[in-house]
Design an enzyme around this catalytic site. Structure first.
Site, mmCIF file in Angstrom:
data_model
loop_
_atom_site.group_PDB
_atom_site.id
_atom_site.type_symbol
_atom_site.label_atom_id
_atom_site.label_comp_id
_atom_site.label_asym_id
_atom_site.label_seq_id
_atom_site.Cartn_x
_atom_site.Cartn_y
_atom_site.Cartn_z
ATOM 1 C CE LYS A 14 47.014 41.708 37.507
ATOM 2 N NZ LYS A 14 46.982 42.746 38.561
ATOM 3 N NE ARG A 89 41.047 44.535 37.646
ATOM 4 C CZ ARG A 89 42.167 44.569 36.933
ATOM 5 N NH1 ARG A 89 42.306 43.821 35.872
ATOM 6 N NH2 ARG A 89 43.140 45.376 37.282
ATOM 7 N NE ARG A 128 51.957 50.254 36.387
ATOM 8 C CZ ARG A 128 51.054 49.279 36.529
ATOM 9 N NH1 ARG A 128 51.437 48.022 36.519
ATOM 10 N NH2 ARG A 128 49.782 49.559 36.678
ATOM 11 N NE ARG A 134 48.282 51.485 33.501
ATOM 12 C CZ ARG A 134 48.024 50.274 33.949
ATOM 13 N NH1 ARG A 134 48.736 49.248 33.528
ATOM 14 N NH2 ARG A 134 47.057 50.077 34.812
ATOM 15 N NE ARG A 145 44.751 50.830 39.027
ATOM 16 C CZ ARG A 145 46.020 51.091 38.702
ATOM 17 N NH1 ARG A 145 46.479 52.320 38.791
ATOM 18 N NH2 ARG A 145 46.802 50.123 38.284
#
Ligand code: ADP
Length: 190
Positions: A14, A89, A128, A134, A145
């Site tokens: 995204k 969401r 990532r 993160r 998630r």
């Protein structure tokens, strides 16, 4: 004003596709994940509350997110287009967005649904995590998630199919190939 929702699981691309849309179309970008990370960095009240949910891979409660979004939306009044990234969401968030836009005389024009399977998502997010630093990009949180996505977020697909605005996009291949599919869907809705 063109309103685009970019929709997909964590790691579906995204953010990457949003950047390309901004460059090509000059739209504004509203990423609830980015807004929340800024709130956490600045240690605001909202940031402090959001932190625990995010660390667990859970969703931040709808009312907090909806209020936060309404404030951001008012700052984008003169945009030629807005990309909503990471919002909605949940179904209540989807309903709230429709209402907020209707009050401002507009609507969601297209929902770009980036389709990527779980094995590939897991792989991308682990990679990532190694570079982004993160705190929610670790194996355990990623698993939660993805579960949250399948349980609470993916039902929005049916919600938007019923409204006739869901564009299903194959989210694998090169970034450029995916962007071509994305561009076609945006051009078709304008
Ligand atoms: P990703 O899509 O890669 O999972 P985001 O940066 O969009 O990441 O969001 C990170 C986290 O912020 C989510 O896992 C969730 O805890 C919280 N969050 C972001 N947007 C929302 C939202 N619309 N509603 C509830 N929580 C949200």
């Amino acid at each position: 004003m063109t309103n685009v929702v970019i929709f997909g699981a964590p790691g579906s691309g995204k953010g990457t596709q949003s950047e390309l849309i901004i460059k090509k179309y000059g739209f504004d970008h509203i990423s609830t994940g980015d807004v929340l990370r800024a709130e956490m960095k600045n240690e605001t009240e909202l940031g402090k509350i959001a932190k625990d949910y995010i660390a667990k891979g859970a969703l931040v409660p709808d009312d907090l997110i909806i209020n936060m979004l309404a404030n951001v939306l008012d700052s984008k009044k003169n945009s030629k287009g807005v990309i909503f990234d990471g919002f909605p969401r949940t179904i209540p968030q989807g309903e709230a967005l429709n209402k907020m836009l209707a009050e401002r005389g507009c609507k969601v024009d297209v929902v770009l649904s980036l389709e990527v399977d779980d094995a590939e998502l897991m792989d991308r997010l682990i990679k990532r995590g190694q570079i982004s630093g993160r705190s929610d990009d670790n194996a355990e949180t990623i698993k939660s998630r993805l579960e949250v996505y399948h349980g609470q977020t993916s039902p929005l697909k049916q919600f938007y199919i019923e409204q006739g605005i869901l564009a299903s996009i194959k989210g694998t291949g090169s970034i450029e190939e995916i962007f071509e599919r994305v561009s076609k869907a945006i051009d078709a809705c304008k």
